[in-house]
Scaffold this motif. Sequence first.
Motif, PDB file in Angstrom:
ATOM      1  N   LEU A 197     -69.689  64.824  17.377  1.00 42.02           N
ATOM      2  CA  LEU A 197     -70.527  64.627  18.562  1.00 42.02           C
ATOM      3  C   LEU A 197     -69.817  63.923  19.367  1.00 42.02           C
ATOM      4  CD1 LEU A 197     -73.732  64.025  16.696  1.00 42.02           C
ATOM      5  CD2 LEU A 197     -73.118  66.048  17.900  1.00 42.02           C
ATOM      6  N   ASP A 198     -69.218  63.106  19.197  1.00 44.89           N
ATOM      7  CA  ASP A 198     -68.466  61.959  20.318  1.00 44.89           C
ATOM      8  C   ASP A 198     -67.176  62.770  20.768  1.00 44.89           C
ATOM      9  OD1 ASP A 198     -68.170  59.189  21.093  1.00 44.89           O
ATOM     10  OD2 ASP A 198     -65.916  59.543  20.332  1.00 44.89           O
ATOM     11  N   GLN A 199     -66.771  63.762  20.121  1.00 47.58           N
ATOM     12  CA  GLN A 199     -65.488  64.371  20.812  1.00 47.58           C
ATOM     13  C   GLN A 199     -66.050  65.219  21.889  1.00 47.58           C
ATOM     14  OE1 GLN A 199     -63.933  67.105  17.779  1.00 47.58           O
ATOM     15  NE2 GLN A 199     -62.845  68.402  19.124  1.00 47.58           N
ATOM     16  N   PHE A 200     -67.336  65.476  21.964  1.00 43.29           N
ATOM     17  CA  PHE A 200     -67.740  66.284  23.158  1.00 43.29           C
ATOM     18  C   PHE A 200     -68.829  65.350  23.951  1.00 43.29           C
ATOM     19  CE2 PHE A 200     -66.419  69.501  20.224  1.00 43.29           C
ATOM     20  CZ  PHE A 200     -65.456  70.458  21.029  1.00 43.29           C
ATOM     21  N   SER A 201     -68.570  64.169  23.811  1.00 40.07           N
ATOM     22  CA  SER A 201     -69.425  63.303  24.574  1.00 40.07           C
ATOM     23  C   SER A 201     -70.810  63.266  24.611  1.00 40.07           C
ATOM     24  CB  SER A 201     -68.848  63.189  26.116  1.00 40.07           C
ATOM     25  OG  SER A 201     -67.346  62.921  26.096  1.00 40.07           O
ATOM     26  N   ILE A 202     -71.234  63.886  23.381  1.00 37.09           N
ATOM     27  CA  ILE A 202     -72.723  64.124  23.144  1.00 37.09           C
ATOM     28  C   ILE A 202     -73.261  62.694  22.556  1.00 37.09           C
ATOM     29  CG2 ILE A 202     -74.461  65.151  21.688  1.00 37.09           C
ATOM     30  CD1 ILE A 202     -72.425  67.591  21.551  1.00 37.09           C
ATOM     31  N   ARG A 203     -74.357  62.200  23.115  1.00 41.03           N
ATOM     32  CA  ARG A 203     -75.022  61.090  22.945  1.00 41.03           C
ATOM     33  C   ARG A 203     -75.605  60.962  21.476  1.00 41.03           C
ATOM     34  NH1 ARG A 203     -79.595  60.137  26.842  1.00 41.03           N
ATOM     35  NH2 ARG A 203     -79.434  62.348  27.040  1.00 41.03           N
ATOM     36  N   THR A 204     -75.657  59.954  20.816  1.00 41.60           N
ATOM     37  CA  THR A 204     -76.309  59.586  19.727  1.00 41.60           C
ATOM     38  C   THR A 204     -77.302  58.737  19.726  1.00 41.60           C
ATOM     39  OG1 THR A 204     -74.485  58.582  18.625  1.00 41.60           O
ATOM     40  CG2 THR A 204     -74.591  60.932  18.308  1.00 41.60           C
ATOM     41  N   ALA A 205     -78.425  58.775  19.003  1.00 42.68           N
ATOM     42  CA  ALA A 205     -79.425  57.462  19.164  1.00 42.68           C
ATOM     43  C   ALA A 205     -79.132  56.597  17.810  1.00 42.68           C
ATOM     44  CB  ALA A 205     -80.785  58.129  18.973  1.00 42.68           C
ATOM     45  N   ALA A 206     -79.616  55.523  18.117  1.00 45.52           N
ATOM     46  CA  ALA A 206     -79.321  54.422  16.893  1.00 45.52           C
ATOM     47  C   ALA A 206     -80.030  55.069  15.808  1.00 45.52           C
ATOM     48  CB  ALA A 206     -79.693  53.121  17.579  1.00 45.52           C
ATOM     49  N   PHE A 207     -79.551  55.247  14.834  1.00 47.82           N
ATOM     50  CA  PHE A 207     -80.210  55.931  13.494  1.00 47.82           C
ATOM     51  C   PHE A 207     -80.252  54.868  12.437  1.00 47.82           C
ATOM     52  CE2 PHE A 207     -80.758  59.111  10.125  1.00 47.82           C
ATOM     53  CZ  PHE A 207     -81.819  60.104  10.863  1.00 47.82           C
ATOM     54  N   PRO A 208     -81.739  54.391  12.090  1.00 48.40           N
ATOM     55  CA  PRO A 208     -81.994  53.262  11.107  1.00 48.40           C
ATOM     56  C   PRO A 208     -81.583  53.655   9.725  1.00 48.40           C
ATOM     57  CG  PRO A 208     -83.794  54.112  12.176  1.00 48.40           C
ATOM     58  CD  PRO A 208     -82.695  54.824  12.738  1.00 48.40           C
ATOM     59  N   LEU A 209     -81.699  55.143   9.439  1.00 54.46           N
ATOM     60  CA  LEU A 209     -81.290  55.087   7.950  1.00 54.46           C
ATOM     61  C   LEU A 209     -79.796  55.105   7.582  1.00 54.46           C
ATOM     62  CD1 LEU A 209     -83.648  58.466   7.649  1.00 54.46           C
ATOM     63  CD2 LEU A 209     -84.074  56.099   7.449  1.00 54.46           C
ATOM     64  N   LYS A 210     -79.402  55.052   6.407  1.00 54.38           N
ATOM     65  CA  LYS A 210     -77.963  54.783   6.008  1.00 54.38           C
ATOM     66  C   LYS A 210     -77.054  55.883   6.269  1.00 54.38           C
ATOM     67  CE  LYS A 210     -79.111  51.274   2.567  1.00 54.38           C
ATOM     68  NZ  LYS A 210     -78.979  51.093   1.075  1.00 54.38           N
ATOM     69  N   THR A 211     -77.971  57.127   6.054  1.00 48.23           N
ATOM     70  CA  THR A 211     -77.049  58.381   6.397  1.00 48.23           C
ATOM     71  C   THR A 211     -77.887  59.223   7.545  1.00 48.23           C
ATOM     72  OG1 THR A 211     -78.156  59.447   4.587  1.00 48.23           O
ATOM     73  CG2 THR A 211     -75.767  58.371   4.365  1.00 48.23           C
ATOM     74  N   GLY A 212     -77.239  60.152   8.061  1.00 46.91           N
ATOM     75  CA  GLY A 212     -77.732  61.114   9.062  1.00 46.91           C
ATOM     76  C   GLY A 212     -77.581  60.733  10.374  1.00 46.91           C
ATOM     77  N   ALA A 213     -77.914  61.476  11.395  1.00 48.81           N
ATOM     78  CA  ALA A 213     -77.548  61.231  12.852  1.00 48.81           C
ATOM     79  C   ALA A 213     -78.675  61.975  13.645  1.00 48.81           C
ATOM     80  CB  ALA A 213     -76.154  61.635  13.175  1.00 48.81           C
ATOM     81  N   LEU A 214     -78.680  61.561  14.984  1.00 51.10           N
ATOM     82  CA  LEU A 214     -79.549  62.164  15.896  1.00 51.10           C
ATOM     83  C   LEU A 214     -78.884  62.336  17.262  1.00 51.10           C
ATOM     84  CD1 LEU A 214     -82.600  63.389  16.481  1.00 51.10           C
ATOM     85  CD2 LEU A 214     -82.965  61.018  17.494  1.00 51.10           C
ATOM     86  N   ALA A 215     -78.514  63.639  17.583  1.00 49.97           N
ATOM     87  CA  ALA A 215     -77.784  63.817  19.095  1.00 49.97           C
ATOM     88  C   ALA A 215     -78.833  63.993  19.978  1.00 49.97           C
ATOM     89  CB  ALA A 215     -76.950  64.999  18.942  1.00 49.97           C
ATOM     90  N   VAL A 216     -78.630  63.413  21.274  1.00 48.81           N
ATOM     91  CA  VAL A 216     -79.700  63.706  22.368  1.00 48.81           C
ATOM     92  C   VAL A 216     -78.587  64.092  23.625  1.00 48.81           C
ATOM     93  CG1 VAL A 216     -81.162  62.246  23.826  1.00 48.81           C
ATOM     94  CG2 VAL A 216     -80.649  61.392  21.691  1.00 48.81           C
ATOM     95  N   ILE A 217     -79.156  65.463  23.764  1.00 46.20           N
ATOM     96  CA  ILE A 217     -78.909  66.108  25.083  1.00 46.20           C
ATOM     97  C   ILE A 217     -79.890  66.263  26.410  1.00 46.20           C
ATOM     98  CG2 ILE A 217     -77.489  68.257  25.677  1.00 46.20           C
ATOM     99  CD1 ILE A 217     -76.956  68.302  22.721  1.00 46.20           C
ATOM    100  N   GLY A 218     -79.493  66.170  27.427  1.00 43.09           N
ATOM    101  CA  GLY A 218     -80.519  66.371  28.565  1.00 43.09           C
ATOM    102  C   GLY A 218     -80.887  65.156  28.995  1.00 43.09           C
ATOM    103  N   GLY A 219     -82.296  64.949  29.312  1.00 43.60           N
ATOM    104  CA  GLY A 219     -82.904  63.942  29.903  1.00 43.60           C
ATOM    105  C   GLY A 219     -82.556  63.291  31.324  1.00 43.60           C
ATOM    106  N   GLN A 220     -81.756  64.395  32.245  1.00 41.50           N
ATOM    107  CA  GLN A 220     -81.316  64.073  33.310  1.00 41.50           C
ATOM    108  C   GLN A 220     -82.323  64.562  34.342  1.00 41.50           C
ATOM    109  OE1 GLN A 220     -77.186  65.556  33.876  1.00 41.50           O
ATOM    110  NE2 GLN A 220     -76.384  64.496  32.230  1.00 41.50           N
ATOM    111  N   LYS A 221     -83.118  65.574  33.825  1.00 44.79           N
ATOM    112  CA  LYS A 221     -84.252  66.039  34.583  1.00 44.79           C
ATOM    113  C   LYS A 221     -85.463  65.949  33.937  1.00 44.79           C
ATOM    114  CE  LYS A 221     -81.746  69.551  37.194  1.00 44.79           C
ATOM    115  NZ  LYS A 221     -81.423  71.267  37.565  1.00 44.79           N
ATOM    116  N   PRO A 222     -86.704  65.673  34.470  1.00 47.11           N
ATOM    117  CA  PRO A 222     -87.687  65.373  33.860  1.00 47.11           C
ATOM    118  C   PRO A 222     -88.317  66.803  33.150  1.00 47.11           C
ATOM    119  CG  PRO A 222     -88.196  65.573  36.194  1.00 47.11           C
ATOM    120  CD  PRO A 222     -86.748  65.471  35.954  1.00 47.11           C
ATOM    121  N   GLY A 223     -88.886  66.737  31.786  1.00 46.92           N
ATOM    122  CA  GLY A 223     -89.374  67.497  31.148  1.00 46.92           C
ATOM    123  C   GLY A 223     -89.855  67.208  29.811  1.00 46.92           C
TER     124      GLY A 223
END
Length: 384
Positions: A42-68
Amino acid sequence: MAPKRSDAEVEKWLISCRRQLHREPELAFEEYKTTARISKWLDQFSIRTAAFPLKTGALAVIGGQKPGPTIALRSDIDALPITEQTGLPFASVHPGKMHACGHDVHMATMLGAARLLKEREEDLSGTVKIIFQPAEEKGNGAIEVLKTGLLDDVQSICGMHIMPSLPTGTIGIRSGPLMAAVDRFIIDITGIGTHGATPEKGSDTIVAASQMVSALQTIISRNTSPLNQALISVTRLEAGNTWNVMPDRAQLEGTVRTFSEEVRENIEQKMKRVARHTALALGTEAHVRYIRLGPPVVNDPLLSGIATDTAAACGLNVVEPPLTLIGEDFAEYQKKIPGSFFFMGVSGNSDLHHPDLIVDEQAVLPAARFFTELAGHLLRRLKS
């Protein structure tokens, strides 16, 4: 905006990701290397990740530049405790662990969707969250993700499972019930032990358990409407430890599968009644432990309709799959968020959970493109 690449280059990268994930499978809540790989890609393509409070797993976040609206796509990431027997050059290097349920394909698909959505991020009217969820096979990974609150703003969620019996290029989409609720039961039967030569001095728990196995089936055949599909399977009967003594205890264990809460509740109550009275009639006692492991997967009609149109536009062959009594913890998301779950054809040689399962990797890129297009369509439809 991330640079666009050719289909061939994207497909090569996705297959490489899938093979790396397949080679080093990890069990539920142990997916540390898997999580690290996903985060790196995900980092390789500059994709944001949210802080993930579990020991494993991930959450990618794309968009948000326009409302919706905010929507979610989900992949599971854990493997099964199975020793692989495929002979593939990228077969599991960990004995007793294998991606025999296709989660490696799920991850590659959602990585592909993340990369393709990143290319059009500036055009997205809203936000796409892509969940890489731990511990689906244990049935509680989705619950743990929901507890984090990271999906509290999500308005719809979609996911997939590979289906070896469907050919590559085919997707199974069904509105309404799709996969069953999964429950477990344990019945403890107690009686009076005695010598095998003097049965009249005891109360036979083995006879009680045996009759109970048959009696439980009448709940399906005579206490459940034929229009409501359901299943009771007794999978273990344990009693005694020698050849000439009637034991004072026996235990049954098994599973119940249903598609509605009403039928589920009815079966639980009838099971307790049948066990209690069967035991009583034979001079024994029965105690039932009924454990609800997961609700049924019930697809949102609106989302399923949008998915059907999207799949057809992507050139996929859309079929309506039959109901399946297999369970999926994606259902936990659907209890809180409108959701739809799909079966992606991979032309497999065996069924799920088999040690020799081999799938067609050419299914990954079309699946990634489908979820990319579906995300865009959902953002537009939900905004309106």
